[in-house]
Write an enzyme that holds these catalytic residues in place. Structure first.
Site, PDB file in Angstrom:
ATOM      1  N   HIS A 154       0.817  -1.214   0.000  1.00 34.52           N
ATOM      2  CA  HIS A 154       0.000   0.000   0.000  1.00 34.52           C
ATOM      3  C   HIS A 154       0.855   1.270   0.000  1.00 34.52           C
ATOM      4  CE1 HIS A 154       0.330  -0.207   4.539  1.00 34.52           C
ATOM      5  NE2 HIS A 154       0.400   1.114   4.383  1.00 34.52           N
TER       6      HIS A 154
ATOM      7  N   ASP B   7      -0.003  -7.672   1.502  1.00 35.50           N
ATOM      8  CA  ASP B   7       0.476  -6.285   1.540  1.00 35.50           C
ATOM      9  C   ASP B   7       2.003  -6.274   1.598  1.00 35.50           C
ATOM     10  OD1 ASP B   7       0.487  -3.547   1.676  1.00 35.50           O
ATOM     11  OD2 ASP B   7      -0.235  -3.428   3.739  1.00 35.50           O
TER      12      ASP B   7
ATOM     13  N   GLY C  33       3.914   2.350  14.937  1.00 34.54           N
ATOM     14  CA  GLY C  33       4.909   1.977  13.940  1.00 34.54           C
ATOM     15  C   GLY C  33       4.830   2.861  12.733  1.00 34.54           C
TER      16      GLY C  33
ATOM     17  N   SER D 144       4.073   2.403   8.398  1.00 33.46           N
ATOM     18  CA  SER D 144       3.731   1.504   7.294  1.00 33.46           C
ATOM     19  C   SER D 144       4.977   1.054   6.528  1.00 33.46           C
ATOM     20  CB  SER D 144       2.788   2.209   6.318  1.00 33.46           C
ATOM     21  OG  SER D 144       1.532   2.408   6.886  1.00 33.46           O
ATOM     22  N   GLY D 145       5.072  -0.241   6.273  1.00 39.06           N
ATOM     23  CA  GLY D 145       6.181  -0.781   5.498  1.00 39.06           C
ATOM     24  C   GLY D 145       7.397  -1.154   6.302  1.00 39.06           C
TER      25      GLY D 145
END
Length: 516
Positions: free
Chosen positions: A65, A108, A198, A200-201
């Site tokens: 995403h 994802d 956190g 993303s990724g």
């Protein structure tokens, strides 16, 4: 039906005030100097968009995403992304997992190919990724990122928080059974920490390995979220990752892993022999077999991905299925038990919680083609579902010409479509030396040969991952065959010899986790 389920899942997320991405570090600490040098800031038009991490000198792993907005560069080698001496590297291209649709629906995961290699110096390191799932409930792990702090302001400094792995069944229940497969739950549940803290990724790091990728969370109450945070389980995508890392291009096919020069040469010769012979390195057909009798082979399992049946398998414990390692290439998500007919409407698929592929497996045709699937729940044994025993010793004690059977939902003739009803065929064990001579150089060890030679039956008439059954015991796993002449193959069909992997299997069954 698949589209309806996706709609229902996203509707539940919306109803629960769920954000389908994570962007905060809250109640974490500033990362220590000279730590987590694998961390990468994925940026779009000069602004931090996502976290990521180096898994090789020129590949960054992140969330799919994070491809929106389209990232164009990464920042490496500095925990402060506003520092004057940061290093920026352009992204050459991105590889999004082919089945990814949207955040919250699973898959994802994305690879970013960098325009240049990053040398392993003091400020920049790579982080290893697992070949199989190897963590336990309540295990302490770490998540880091440049997301928001308690004051809701993005941090220029990398921050890190400790999180604990959460039981998958507890996690599913907290999410109202809407979670996609192939995920890990950690933090964000009964705690003030998690990747709601956190980025993303970014990676979920356990014992020095990146085991997960920050995916999505429930963001209605970020300091004290009431559902676990969700990560993509990297081990479930190991086969897909191997191809772009090796060939430097986006692809779906599984490639042979790294090996020594002599090993590569042997493999090269063997695979060229297979190519010349018109060999496919997986079994997928039942030819000249018969429809399996009712109330028989109740241990048989259909291993399925989002599109349907992909492989066979067999139940050895109420929540453990044995199949072939190469079946992971089709990204299985659940299994169907208790029926010979796959089109039955009352089937109840059971999700795969995780899979354990034999650690030395690299590609079908090279051996070690065996995998265990841990189911999300125990399936009750009854007159429709039973388990099948495995060999009791490291020697299967098979005799030449011994009569055995193999079954599956594969094709009934070459190039025909898959069948709906389970079919079974009798095959005879072949002498190992004869089999090795017929296959030639590069033939792998720890295999059994049965059928497919001087006969019109075999697992060229079988189904990948299904069992070779002799005297009521599952002794082999359908692995590979020669498909150029499927009705009358001129080399034996090849199965993985289960007896050679008993210690590995027993360790997993005993500990309920993948082991090396």
């Amino acid at each position: 039906m698949f589209i309806l389920k996706k709609f229902q899942h996203l509707l539940v997320l919306t109803f629960l005030c769920q954000t389908v991405h994570a962007s905060h570090i809250i109640n974490g600490d500033k990362a220590p100097v000279n730590s987590m040098q694998y961390m990468v800031s994925v940026q779009s038009n000069g602004r931090h968009a996502c976290g990521g991490f180096l898994i090789s000198e020129d590949f960054v792993l992140t969330a799919a995403h994070c491809n929106i907005p389209k990232p164009n560069l990464v920042v490496v080698g500095n925990q402060n992304i506003r520092s004057s001496n940061i290093r920026k590297i352009n992204i050459q291209y991105s590889c999004v997992f082919p089945d990814y649709q949207n955040v919250g629906s699973g898959d994802d995961i994305m690879l970013l190919k960098l325009s240049e290699k990053v040398s392993n110096v003091n400020a920049v390191k790579t982080i290893p990724i697992p070949n199989f799932r190897n963590f336990t409930e309540n295990q302490r792990c770490m998540v880091a990122g440049w997301g928001k702090t308690e004051s809701n302001i993005y941090s220029n400094d990398l921050r890190v928080a400790e999180v604990k792995i959460i039981n998958s069944q507890v996690c599913q229940k907290a999410w109202d059974n809407t979670l996609p497969p192939n995920v890990i739950c950690a933090g964000g549940f009964g705690t003030t920490k998690g990747f709601c803290q956190g980025d993303s990724g970014g990676p979920l790091v356990c014992d020095g390995k990146a085991v997960g990728i920050v995916s999505f969370n429930r963001n209605s109450n970020c300091s004290y979220p009431n559902a676990p945070n969700i990560y993509t389980d990297i081990s479930m995508y190991h086969s897909w990752l191997r191809c772009p890392l090796k060939d430097k291009k986006c692809c779906c096919a599984t490639q042979v892993g790294s090996a020594g020069i002599m090993d590569c040469l042997s493999t090269f010769l063997f695979f060229n022999v297979l190519a010349c012979l018109g060999q496919t390195v997986q079994g997928s057909d039942i030819i000249h077999g018969e429809k399996a009798p009712a109330n028989s082979m109740q241990y048989m399992v259909s291993v399925q991905n989002k599109q349907g049946h992909t492989c066979g398998g067999f139940l050895v414990r109420q929540d453990i299925v044995v199949t072939a390692a190469h079946c992971a290439d089709d990204a299985p998500v659940h299994v169907v038990l208790g029926t010979h007919k796959l089109s039955k409407r009352n089937m109840s698929p059971v999700n795969i919680e995780y899979f354990c592929r034999f650690p030395n497996y690299t590609a079908v045709g090279r051996g070690d083609d065996i995998m265990l699937l841990k189911l999300s729940r125990k399936f009750p044994l009854n007159n429709r579902v039973k388990i099948i025993p495995l060999p009791s010793s490291s020697n299967a004690n098979l005799k030449d010409d011994q009569n055995c059977s193999v079954a599956g939902w594969g094709k009934t003739e070459t190039n025909h479509v898959m069948v709906d009803d389970l079919r079974v065929v009798n095959v005879s064990i072949l002498n190992p030396q004869l089999c090795r001579e017929k296959w030639g150089a590069g033939f792998p060890p720890n295999v059994i040969c049965a059928g497919g030679y001087n006969t019109d039956k075999g697992f060229c008439q079988g189904d990948s991952g299904g069992p070779l059954v002799c005297n009521g015991v599952a002794v082999g796993v359908v692995s590979f065959n020669k498909l150029n002449n499927c009705n009358y193959p001129d080399v034996p069909n090849v199965y993985t010899d289960i007896s050679k992997y008993l210690q590995w299997i027993n360790n997993i069954v005993k500990t309920n986790k993948c082991v090396s």
